[in-house]
Scaffold this motif. Structure first.
Motif, mmCIF file in Angstrom:
data_model
loop_
_atom_site.group_PDB
_atom_site.id
_atom_site.type_symbol
_atom_site.label_atom_id
_atom_site.label_comp_id
_atom_site.label_asym_id
_atom_site.label_seq_id
_atom_site.Cartn_x
_atom_site.Cartn_y
_atom_site.Cartn_z
ATOM 1 N N TYR B 27 0.847 -1.208 0.000
ATOM 2 C CA TYR B 27 0.000 0.000 0.000
ATOM 3 C C TYR B 27 0.875 1.248 0.000
ATOM 4 C CZ TYR B 27 -3.538 3.332 1.636
ATOM 5 O OH TYR B 27 -4.371 4.402 1.761
ATOM 6 N N PHE B 31 2.462 4.638 -3.459
ATOM 7 C CA PHE B 31 2.654 6.089 -3.570
ATOM 8 C C PHE B 31 3.908 6.434 -4.382
ATOM 9 C CE2 PHE B 31 0.058 5.768 0.334
ATOM 10 C CZ PHE B 31 -0.949 6.663 0.024
ATOM 11 N N LEU B 62 8.004 -8.891 -6.106
ATOM 12 C CA LEU B 62 7.015 -7.808 -6.001
ATOM 13 C C LEU B 62 7.670 -6.448 -5.788
ATOM 14 C CD1 LEU B 62 5.293 -10.439 -5.114
ATOM 15 C CD2 LEU B 62 3.697 -8.757 -4.239
ATOM 16 N N ASP B 81 6.207 -4.622 -11.746
ATOM 17 C CA ASP B 81 4.894 -4.718 -12.396
ATOM 18 C C ASP B 81 3.988 -5.674 -11.629
ATOM 19 O OD1 ASP B 81 5.661 -2.974 -14.355
ATOM 20 O OD2 ASP B 81 6.108 -4.518 -15.853
ATOM 21 N N LYS B 82 4.577 -6.782 -11.203
ATOM 22 C CA LYS B 82 3.826 -7.788 -10.439
ATOM 23 C C LYS B 82 3.254 -7.173 -9.158
ATOM 24 C CE LYS B 82 4.534 -12.353 -8.235
ATOM 25 N NZ LYS B 82 5.478 -13.471 -8.014
ATOM 26 N N GLU B 85 0.482 -4.378 -9.914
ATOM 27 C CA GLU B 85 -0.823 -4.896 -10.346
ATOM 28 C C GLU B 85 -1.697 -5.357 -9.183
ATOM 29 O OE1 GLU B 85 -1.081 -7.429 -13.746
ATOM 30 O OE2 GLU B 85 0.326 -6.223 -14.903
ATOM 31 N N LEU B 86 -1.158 -5.268 -7.975
ATOM 32 C CA LEU B 86 -1.980 -5.563 -6.791
ATOM 33 C C LEU B 86 -2.808 -4.354 -6.368
ATOM 34 C CD1 LEU B 86 0.580 -7.594 -4.680
ATOM 35 C CD2 LEU B 86 -1.599 -8.453 -5.544
ATOM 36 N N ILE B 89 -6.560 -4.684 -5.885
ATOM 37 C CA ILE B 89 -6.870 -5.594 -4.778
ATOM 38 C C ILE B 89 -6.664 -4.869 -3.440
ATOM 39 C CG2 ILE B 89 -6.165 -7.733 -3.616
ATOM 40 C CD1 ILE B 89 -5.270 -8.686 -6.504
ATOM 41 N N ILE B 90 -5.537 -4.202 -3.320
ATOM 42 C CA ILE B 90 -5.221 -3.465 -2.078
ATOM 43 C C ILE B 90 -6.278 -2.379 -1.831
ATOM 44 C CG2 ILE B 90 -3.510 -1.950 -0.966
ATOM 45 C CD1 ILE B 90 -2.379 -4.702 -1.149
#
Lengths: 106, 106
Positions: B27, B31, B62, B81-82, B85-86, B89-90
């Motif tokens: 999270y 930023f 990640l 990138d991996k 792309e969360l 979801i986050i």
């Protein structure tokens, strides 16, 4: 400092969802209300553990347990609104893991 | 039987994301790239644990760790990138927990 206030709720959600099988049980219940035996046969989880997880999810208000007074008694599990609203997250994790998690890492 | 094939990847993702602090570290990195001290000051996590989690996230692909050859040496962390792309979801978990997780349950 928004993330500070967010911490406890976010972490509580992560802790709940991160428990083994929890995500997959919710995933399964997104297909609709199901009997214990139906969920059990759809996931490679032991009956004892499934029963434990469903009880936790019921206590957390994510799953409803409905007992039908039939013979033999019928017990059905379904998602509450709180549980159903996890759908985009569960689908998001499904898509992400499908794209990024290696099969060979299984 | 799609969910059977899904199991291991999905469970691996849940296990990774469900680890304490992992979600909040990702999270925070959404930023933008940050130094260790910046992440540390934004979360109530110990330096030792943060270091451990960042190493895990780096091993899982990640998080990138970039060392700048300056004096004193500068180390910056950023999402791959991996990891990036969360984001949905986050954010989804953030919104869901904000709506459904009781503050009093903290």
């Amino acid at each position: 400092m928004e993330q500070f206030q967010l911490c406890p709720k976010f972490e509580k959600a992560m802790k709940l969802l991160g428990k083994r099988w929890t995500g997959l049980i919710i995933y399964q219940l997104l297909f609709g209300p199901q009997r214990f035996s139906e969920i059990e046969s759809s996931l490679p989880v032991s009956g004892r553990l499934l029963s434990e997880r469903l009880k936790e999810l019921e206590e957390e208000g994510l799953v409803n347990r409905h007992v039908y007074a039939e013979v033999p008694v019928r017990v059905e599990y379904s998602l509450t609104d709180k549980g159903r609203e996890l759908q985009p997250i569960i689908k998001g994790i499904e898509n992400w893991s499908d794209r990024w998690v290696e099969s060979s890492e299984q």
